[in-house]
Design an enzyme around this catalytic site. Structure first.
Site, short mmCIF file in Angstrom:
data_model
loop_
_atom_site.label_atom_id
_atom_site.label_comp_id
_atom_site.label_asym_id
_atom_site.label_seq_id
_atom_site.Cartn_x
_atom_site.Cartn_y
_atom_site.Cartn_z
N TRP A 102 -4.31 4.24 2.35
CA TRP A 102 -4.60 3.89 0.95
C TRP A 102 -6.00 3.34 0.75
O TRP A 102 -6.65 3.66 -0.25
CB TRP A 102 -3.52 2.96 0.40
CG TRP A 102 -2.24 3.70 0.22
CD1 TRP A 102 -1.11 3.59 0.96
CD2 TRP A 102 -1.99 4.76 -0.73
NE1 TRP A 102 -0.16 4.50 0.53
CE2 TRP A 102 -0.67 5.23 -0.49
CE3 TRP A 102 -2.74 5.36 -1.74
CZ2 TRP A 102 -0.10 6.28 -1.24
CZ3 TRP A 102 -2.18 6.39 -2.48
CH2 TRP A 102 -0.87 6.83 -2.23
N ASP A 172 -6.19 -4.08 -3.83
CA ASP A 172 -5.03 -3.27 -4.20
C ASP A 172 -3.81 -3.97 -3.61
O ASP A 172 -3.63 -4.00 -2.40
CB ASP A 172 -5.18 -1.86 -3.63
CG ASP A 172 -3.95 -0.99 -3.88
OD1 ASP A 172 -2.97 -1.47 -4.48
OD2 ASP A 172 -3.98 0.18 -3.47
N LYS A 196 6.89 -0.77 -6.72
CA LYS A 196 7.39 -1.26 -5.45
C LYS A 196 8.05 -2.64 -5.63
O LYS A 196 9.25 -2.79 -5.46
CB LYS A 196 6.25 -1.28 -4.43
CG LYS A 196 5.80 0.16 -4.12
CD LYS A 196 4.39 0.26 -3.62
CE LYS A 196 3.84 1.67 -3.67
NZ LYS A 196 4.61 2.72 -3.04
#
Lengths: 360, 360
Positions: A102, A172, A196
């Site tokens: 990511w 992030d 999430k």
């Protein structure tokens, strides 16, 4: 019927009481006569829902008054573009700490808009460790330093906030936000896709320090312009109203659980017992350095790869679903976000132990 | 309890049976053991939901095989940026037909990325009429010609597809998509935020002809890159899964209603009787030219402005909600999308008649 525990990485398990409340309120929200799904975003009844969610978020994460909280669309991948577009200003470069899939993706997207300085990369060690701070090369000309607080695929999590001196820190936190307390004042900006830890897919939270507003590049799509969105209470255009409402229900549940500090204790217990079960087994293994193992996403391998298919099939039969790893990696992964009850982890551990006893 | 009819412009009324089904399926989708809200977007069970919605959309609007259907985030306002970013290619300019607030906003956003040629504007007539084709100035160097098929705020709707010769035609159909049949083959691209005729807020449909893919500007955020999204079945990143599911439920309902041709007949009846009621009254009026009155959004004024507050208050008491006009215009507006039953319009007309009899 077997009780289902959903270990998917996102969209992921939601608290049962949140889903029940969503169901109860679906046709007629608190006597309004209509569904939240049908409410105009500028109506009084809806803006109260939206503002309550924002206030609860601010309270839960203890967000200081000089930070704005935005509710946007486009997920973390949208923010991979929005962050450089909004924060580069007249700087030519950004800086990224690479710790997995990511953070690599975030850096690749930033490269569309300027130079990307790599602070450090764990690639040589297959991203099993976070590079030590002594190895970091900070660049004082970078508009900001970006890191991925928890690598959902790799299962690598920062246990401390990186020290980047006077540089603006951006993170992030898609897969670990609200799973532990965070000192927001150390950051310029934090962003997180909701699917999430904090709600359903389709809504993205951005926490931005006010002094960083007002410097968006002129090519920034308006929907991604933090300043325009901040000036319009995240309603420059129609927001994802139902997703925002669902996020609000999750926040209320988090408060009922005792808040983030209480959740953190539960998350420590859940992850510690799962890692311990993996470490004491000779069938399962986790490749991540002890100092940076994720509390949220626990990847593991089976020594005998011929058992993989059986493991997956048997686990599903026991109600333990979505244990397959990310399509880019393979193997297995148990995502144990806030909504995963401790007994879900206990059932998984017991299943793994029994599976090893039988086939290992 | 009074039956509620929601005349809001969007997010707007959804069919009652759709909401009931969403409620029934909320905790456990078809025996999957989990909610759609919790399903991973790449799981078999979810991709079947997503693909069914796409197939139903293609069938309902008769979308030709050489067009891709994308499900994105960011609303029509996001598309105001995405359209020029994806379609300008090596052209220096785009062309916009201005018929109200939304087409003006679309053009303003395109101006970030290149020159904007104005084909024609109805501004001098306060956007009460669509400029006649004889007055249009087409520019053969424009990458595309954009128009807003239905101006949600102004209540102005194109009754025919504009003829732009060999130029690529692009349309924002946010507020009238699936309310009438459309010859998709006349278009290069059609886009629509879902929250009026096809579902909840938070999901945007883009229909794009395949030969227009592959020319996105390098500064295009990946989430807005049609080619990348097309190559990933709209799952370059996590899509708004629940919104997509809800949209699918609305599409199934549309099919049960007999499809778009049947819906169009109902929409013609609903709008015709409401305009007739306004026109024969001496209290209410609608300023829009007869040839371009919207079937979806019916704005109206009350001659005696002192009655406005009472009108709004009384209408709410009768269960007729959200009749206030857009915050930028004032006055009143009845949005009567596909989901508004004919009896809702009948009740509104009866209320307006009674109100005029009493106070007019």
């Amino acid at each position: 019927m077997t009780k289902i525990y959903n270990f998917g990485a996102g969209p992921s398990m939601l608290p049962g009481t949140v889903l029940q409340r969503a169901q109860e309120e679906l046709l007629d929200w608190h006597g309004a006569g209509i569904s939240v799904l049908e409410m105009g975003h500028r109506s009084q009844v809806y803006t109260a829902i939206a503002e309550k969610a924002e206030a609860d978020f601010r309270e839960l994460l203890d967000v200081p008054a000089d930070y704005r909280i935005l509710f946007l669309q486009g997920g973390a991948t949208g923010q991979f573009s929005a962050v450089p577009l909004n924060l580069m200003g007249d700087k030519a470069k950004t800086a990224y700490l690479l710790t997995g899939v990511w953070s690599e993706k975030a850096a690749a997207e930033a490269l569309r808009y300027g130079e990307v300085h790599v602070v450090a990369t764990g690639r040589a060690e297959s991203y099993t460790k976070i590079p030590q701070p002594e190895q970091w090369l900070l660049d004082s000309n970078a508009a900001y330093v970006h890191y991925t607080a928890n690598e959902t695929i790799g299962g690598v999590e920062f246990q401390q906030i990186p020290d980047v001196g006077a540089l603006t820190l951006v993170s992030d936190m898609s897969s670990n936000i609200l799973s532990r307390p965070v000192d927001v004042s150390r950051f310029g900006l934090i962003y997180a896709g909701a699917q999430k830890n904090i709600g359903p897919a389709g809504i993205t939270v951005v926490i931005v320090r006010e002094d960083l507003l007002g410097r968006a590049n002129s090519i920034t799509p308006s929907v991604f312009d933090y300043t325009k969105q901040a000036n319009n209470a995240s309603m420059l255009n129609t927001p994802p109203t139902y997703n925002w409402y669902m996020l609000g229900l999750v926040l209320e549940w988090l408060k009922e659980q005792g808040g983030i500090a209480a959740l953190e204790q539960k998350n420590i217990r859940k992850s510690a017992k799962l890692y311990a079960a993996i470490d004491r087994s000779s069938l399962y293994s986790n490749p991540i350095g002890l100092a940076c193992r994720s509390r949220m996403n626990v990847p593991f391998r089976i020594a005998d790869t011929e058992l993989e298919e059986r493991f997956l099939k048997d686990s599903v039969r026991e109600g333990l679903i979505n244990l397959e790893g990310h399509r880019s990696v393979g193997d297995f992964r148990a995502s144990i976000y806030n909504a995963m009850p401790e007994e879900g982890v206990d059932v998984l551990i017991e299943f793994m132990r029994e599976f090893e006893r039988r086939y290992g």
